[in-house]
Design a protein around this motif. Structure first.
Motif, PDB file in Angstrom:
ATOM      1  N   UNK A  49       0.829  -1.206   0.000  1.00 43.95           N
ATOM      2  CA  UNK A  49       0.000   0.000   0.000  1.00 43.95           C
ATOM      3  C   UNK A  49       0.869   1.264   0.000  1.00 43.95           C
ATOM      4  N   UNK A  50       0.594   2.142  -0.966  1.00 44.73           N
ATOM      5  CA  UNK A  50       1.326   3.395  -1.070  1.00 44.73           C
ATOM      6  C   UNK A  50       2.631   3.301  -1.831  1.00 44.73           C
ATOM      7  N   UNK A  51       2.954   2.110  -2.332  1.00 42.66           N
ATOM      8  CA  UNK A  51       4.222   1.926  -3.046  1.00 42.66           C
ATOM      9  C   UNK A  51       4.048   2.293  -4.517  1.00 42.66           C
ATOM     10  N   UNK A  52       3.828   3.568  -4.784  1.00 51.31           N
ATOM     11  CA  UNK A  52       3.744   4.048  -6.154  1.00 51.31           C
ATOM     12  C   UNK A  52       5.142   3.997  -6.773  1.00 51.31           C
ATOM     13  N   UNK A  53       5.208   3.780  -8.075  1.00 52.71           N
ATOM     14  CA  UNK A  53       6.501   3.612  -8.738  1.00 52.71           C
ATOM     15  C   UNK A  53       7.436   4.787  -8.462  1.00 52.71           C
ATOM     16  N   UNK A  54       6.947   5.993  -8.615  1.00 54.00           N
ATOM     17  CA  UNK A  54       7.801   7.165  -8.404  1.00 54.00           C
ATOM     18  C   UNK A  54       8.305   7.235  -6.972  1.00 54.00           C
ATOM     19  N   UNK A  55       7.442   6.867  -6.016  1.00 57.20           N
ATOM     20  CA  UNK A  55       7.817   6.903  -4.599  1.00 57.20           C
ATOM     21  C   UNK A  55       8.915   5.897  -4.298  1.00 57.20           C
ATOM     22  N   UNK A  56       8.776   4.687  -4.835  1.00 56.23           N
ATOM     23  CA  UNK A  56       9.768   3.651  -4.583  1.00 56.23           C
ATOM     24  C   UNK A  56      11.090   3.987  -5.254  1.00 56.23           C
ATOM     25  N   UNK A  57      11.048   4.482  -6.479  1.00 56.37           N
ATOM     26  CA  UNK A  57      12.280   4.810  -7.204  1.00 56.37           C
ATOM     27  C   UNK A  57      13.035   5.929  -6.499  1.00 56.37           C
ATOM     28  N   UNK A  58      12.337   6.958  -6.096  1.00 58.52           N
ATOM     29  CA  UNK A  58      12.999   8.115  -5.478  1.00 58.52           C
ATOM     30  C   UNK A  58      13.354   7.887  -4.017  1.00 58.52           C
ATOM     31  N   UNK A  59      12.696   6.945  -3.369  1.00 59.91           N
ATOM     32  CA  UNK A  59      12.996   6.646  -1.969  1.00 59.91           C
ATOM     33  C   UNK A  59      12.032   7.362  -1.042  1.00 59.91           C
ATOM     34  N   UNK A  60      11.494   6.626  -0.084  1.00 61.81           N
ATOM     35  CA  UNK A  60      10.542   7.171   0.877  1.00 61.81           C
ATOM     36  C   UNK A  60      11.255   7.378   2.209  1.00 61.81           C
ATOM     37  N   UNK A  61      11.371   8.609   2.684  1.00 59.38           N
ATOM     38  CA  UNK A  61      12.159   8.867   3.885  1.00 59.38           C
ATOM     39  C   UNK A  61      11.506   8.403   5.181  1.00 59.38           C
ATOM     40  N   UNK A  62      10.192   8.183   5.187  1.00 59.38           N
ATOM     41  CA  UNK A  62       9.510   7.804   6.412  1.00 59.38           C
ATOM     42  C   UNK A  62       9.520   6.297   6.609  1.00 59.38           C
ATOM     43  N   UNK A  63       8.988   5.853   7.751  1.00 56.96           N
ATOM     44  CA  UNK A  63       8.892   4.435   8.049  1.00 56.96           C
ATOM     45  C   UNK A  63       7.657   3.802   7.419  1.00 56.96           C
TER      46      UNK A  63
END
Length: 243
Positions: A49-63
């Protein structure tokens, strides 16, 4: 634990892509992780959940995404997964968290192969990592500590092309395989023009296995991707009776 009497089940953490614009699920292309003929056994999937391609590629800083990956991995184990992987090479950021949360082998990305592939090369050769977006394929994702090893790795990507633009769209837009081949071939040609010592290619992106054979014919080079790592890991837990 070695299985007895059945094929190992591959559990895949899926991007939160939703449906294609026409309302149909995306096509699993020949050679891809999701194609039923790629692995000699069943595949099960869980969306992170919430793992959009752009988010995963760029890196998600939160937990948030780390916890979502762990939760999805645990659901896969509950459903019978024997090995866990992921449908984007940049999920490697969550390799340690997922591996610590389950008691089965975890191989989240082809990037885990980088140290091993360097040992295959002669001292004069280099390894080329071909990513969807090289801008975010950073040092910490390569698993290399020694400067001498880092000097033997070059990284290229197809950022700015149609594939990445479509992948970052919501919902995801599937790109024609010919377009992907064209973009990756151009990237590899550019890398080889700058680094004639390239002896092996490693595809980070999980969309690239479907064009691997074509690129092998074009380049004449060995090419590795996530499906190779998954096959190796699945074989390590396969039932002796089925080998």
């Amino acid at each position: 634990m070695v299985l007895q009497g059945r094929r190992p089940v591959l559990g895949i953490l899926e991007l939160d892509e939703g449906l294609a614009p026409d309302g149909a699920f995306l096509i699993a292309r020949e050679g891809s992780m999701l194609h039923p003929a790629t692995f000699d056994g069943p595949i099960i999937m869980e969306i992170v959940e919430g793992a959009f391609a752009e988010t995963i590629v760029r890196g998600e800083p939160s937990l948030r995404l780390k916890d979502a990956c762990v939760a999805a991995a645990r659901r896969l184990v509950e459903r019978g997964a024997d090995v866990i992987s992921a449908d984007c090479g940049f999920f490697v950021r969550y390799q340690a968290a997922v591996a610590a949360a389950v008691n089965i082998p975890v191989v989240m990305s082809s990037l885990l192969l980088v140290p091993a592939l360097l040992r295959q090369l002669s001292p004069a050769q280099k390894l080329a990592v071909v990513a969807a977006d090289s801008r975010h394929c950073t040092e910490d994702l390569l698993g290399i500590e020694k400067p001498v090893d880092r000097s033997k790795v070059v990284v290229g990507g197809i950022e700015g092309g149609m594939f990445v633009g479509n992948a970052f769209a919501r919902p995801y837009i599937q790109t024609d395989v010919g377009q992907i081949e064209s973009e990756v071939a151009a990237c590899v040609a550019q890398l080889r023009s700058e680094h004639s010592e390239i002896g092996t290619l490693l595809f980070e992106c999980t969309a690239f296995p479907s064009i691997k054979n074509a690129l092998r014919r074009i380049t004449g080079l060995p090419i590795y991707d996530i499906t190779d790592l998954c096959r190796l890991t699945l074989a390590s837990v396969a039932s002796p009776e089925l080998s």
